[in-house]
Design a protein around this motif. Structure first.
Motif, mmCIF file in Angstrom:
data_model
loop_
_atom_site.group_PDB
_atom_site.id
_atom_site.type_symbol
_atom_site.label_atom_id
_atom_site.label_comp_id
_atom_site.label_asym_id
_atom_site.label_seq_id
_atom_site.Cartn_x
_atom_site.Cartn_y
_atom_site.Cartn_z
ATOM 1 N N UNK A 194 48.658 59.665 40.963
ATOM 2 C CA UNK A 194 48.690 58.412 41.714
ATOM 3 C C UNK A 194 48.351 57.242 40.793
ATOM 4 N N UNK A 195 48.999 56.108 41.036
ATOM 5 C CA UNK A 195 48.686 54.869 40.335
ATOM 6 C C UNK A 195 48.082 53.898 41.335
ATOM 7 N N UNK A 196 46.947 53.329 40.962
ATOM 8 C CA UNK A 196 46.288 52.326 41.801
ATOM 9 C C UNK A 196 46.583 50.937 41.243
ATOM 10 N N UNK A 197 46.802 49.996 42.138
ATOM 11 C CA UNK A 197 47.069 48.612 41.766
ATOM 12 C C UNK A 197 46.064 47.740 42.522
ATOM 13 N N UNK A 198 45.320 46.875 41.808
ATOM 14 C CA UNK A 198 44.418 45.967 42.514
ATOM 15 C C UNK A 198 45.203 45.106 43.517
ATOM 16 N N UNK A 199 44.735 45.063 44.744
ATOM 17 C CA UNK A 199 45.448 44.342 45.803
ATOM 18 C C UNK A 199 45.647 42.871 45.435
ATOM 19 N N UNK A 200 44.676 42.255 44.781
ATOM 20 C CA UNK A 200 44.793 40.856 44.407
ATOM 21 C C UNK A 200 45.941 40.571 43.452
ATOM 22 N N UNK A 201 46.368 41.576 42.684
ATOM 23 C CA UNK A 201 47.471 41.381 41.735
ATOM 24 C C UNK A 201 48.797 41.102 42.448
ATOM 25 N N UNK A 202 48.874 41.427 43.726
ATOM 26 C CA UNK A 202 50.091 41.139 44.494
ATOM 27 C C UNK A 202 50.141 39.678 44.939
ATOM 28 N N UNK A 203 49.006 39.002 44.945
ATOM 29 C CA UNK A 203 48.931 37.600 45.378
ATOM 30 C C UNK A 203 49.685 37.402 46.690
ATOM 31 N N UNK A 204 49.390 38.272 47.649
ATOM 32 C CA UNK A 204 50.092 38.282 48.929
ATOM 33 C C UNK A 204 49.076 38.384 50.068
ATOM 34 N N UNK A 205 48.737 37.271 50.725
ATOM 35 C CA UNK A 205 47.758 37.309 51.812
ATOM 36 C C UNK A 205 48.171 38.199 52.991
ATOM 37 N N UNK A 206 49.457 38.561 53.079
ATOM 38 C CA UNK A 206 49.899 39.415 54.179
ATOM 39 C C UNK A 206 49.849 40.905 53.811
ATOM 40 N N UNK A 207 49.312 41.232 52.624
ATOM 41 C CA UNK A 207 49.218 42.633 52.215
ATOM 42 C C UNK A 207 48.402 43.398 53.264
ATOM 43 N N UNK A 208 48.795 44.637 53.575
ATOM 44 C CA UNK A 208 48.078 45.400 54.605
ATOM 45 C C UNK A 208 46.585 45.576 54.287
ATOM 46 N N UNK A 209 45.800 45.679 55.323
ATOM 47 C CA UNK A 209 44.347 45.834 55.192
ATOM 48 C C UNK A 209 43.974 47.239 54.719
ATOM 49 N N UNK A 210 42.810 47.368 54.083
ATOM 50 C CA UNK A 210 42.338 48.696 53.680
ATOM 51 C C UNK A 210 42.052 49.575 54.892
ATOM 52 N N UNK A 211 42.228 50.869 54.688
ATOM 53 C CA UNK A 211 41.901 51.839 55.738
ATOM 54 C C UNK A 211 40.799 52.796 55.295
ATOM 55 N N UNK A 212 40.339 52.656 54.055
ATOM 56 C CA UNK A 212 39.278 53.508 53.502
ATOM 57 C C UNK A 212 38.283 52.617 52.768
ATOM 58 N N UNK A 213 36.987 52.908 52.934
ATOM 59 C CA UNK A 213 35.923 52.214 52.215
ATOM 60 C C UNK A 213 35.017 53.266 51.586
ATOM 61 N N UNK A 214 34.912 53.254 50.254
ATOM 62 C CA UNK A 214 34.130 54.282 49.554
ATOM 63 C C UNK A 214 32.898 53.693 48.888
ATOM 64 N N UNK A 215 31.932 54.566 48.627
ATOM 65 C CA UNK A 215 30.644 54.203 48.035
ATOM 66 C C UNK A 215 29.935 53.131 48.847
ATOM 67 N N UNK A 216 29.953 53.287 50.142
ATOM 68 C CA UNK A 216 29.303 52.302 51.004
ATOM 69 C C UNK A 216 27.794 52.247 50.796
ATOM 70 N N UNK A 217 27.209 53.314 50.232
ATOM 71 C CA UNK A 217 25.777 53.283 49.956
ATOM 72 C C UNK A 217 25.440 52.275 48.855
ATOM 73 N N UNK A 218 26.454 51.799 48.123
ATOM 74 C CA UNK A 218 26.250 50.787 47.084
ATOM 75 C C UNK A 218 26.798 49.423 47.514
ATOM 76 N N UNK A 219 27.187 49.338 48.782
ATOM 77 C CA UNK A 219 27.740 48.094 49.325
ATOM 78 C C UNK A 219 26.649 47.024 49.373
ATOM 79 N N UNK A 220 27.004 45.817 48.948
ATOM 80 C CA UNK A 220 26.072 44.692 49.074
ATOM 81 C C UNK A 220 25.867 44.436 50.561
ATOM 82 N N UNK A 221 24.638 44.264 51.004
ATOM 83 C CA UNK A 221 24.383 44.127 52.443
ATOM 84 C C UNK A 221 25.058 42.920 53.086
ATOM 85 N N UNK A 222 25.435 41.926 52.312
ATOM 86 C CA UNK A 222 26.070 40.730 52.874
ATOM 87 C C UNK A 222 27.582 40.875 52.993
ATOM 88 N N UNK A 223 28.139 42.033 52.580
ATOM 89 C CA UNK A 223 29.579 42.258 52.727
ATOM 90 C C UNK A 223 29.854 43.118 53.952
#
Length: 130
Positions: A90-119
């Motif tokens: 698999x190849x991953x591409x940073x979503x921001x590199x598409x510069x497309x505000x209509x890009x589909x939303x994420x459906x997976x969130x990983x390493x949430x134990x390291x998530x900044x509490x304000x996000x």
């Protein structure tokens, strides 16, 4: 088909079809790579991805210990693609590199134990991994 590019436009990536996974990652390695509190990326099978332009590679281990190879523009430094041991083929591409505000939303969130509490990752349909 979707096309993403680095900041200066020298390196482009074309992805055929829809991504098989769109995720955000809160691991410390992704925070350092992006300079942000998390990363957002979309993944396609390698056969559906074409890089066009000059790129350099950097290999590093993530928080899990799995190694990943990051492809970035040698002119502006933007990461345009990466592949890792955790999701071979698999190849991953940073979503921001598409510069497309209509890009589909994420459906997976990983390493949430390291998530900044304000996000927050919005949506009840997001699969959450600690």
């Amino acid at each position: 088909m979707r096309t993403a590019s680095c900041r200066c436009g020298q390196l482009k990536i074309t992805c055929v079809g829809e991504p098989v996974r769109i995720s955000v990652c809160h691991c410390l390695a992704c925070q350092q790579r992006t300079g942000s509190a998390f990363s957002a990326q979309a993944r396609w099978p390698d056969a559906q991805v074409t890089l066009d332009g000059e790129w350099k590679a950097f290999e590093a281990a993530g928080d899990s210990g799995a190694r990943a190879t990051f492809r970035f523009c040698p002119v502006c430094g933007s990461t345009v693609a990466f592949a890792g041991e955790g999701m071979p083929g698999m190849t991953a591409v940073p979503v921001g590199a598409f510069a497309d505000p209509s890009f589909p939303a994420p459906t997976v969130s990983v390493y949430e134990d390291r998530r900044h509490p304000w996000t927050a990752v919005l949506g009840d349909d997001v699969e959450r991994w600690d």
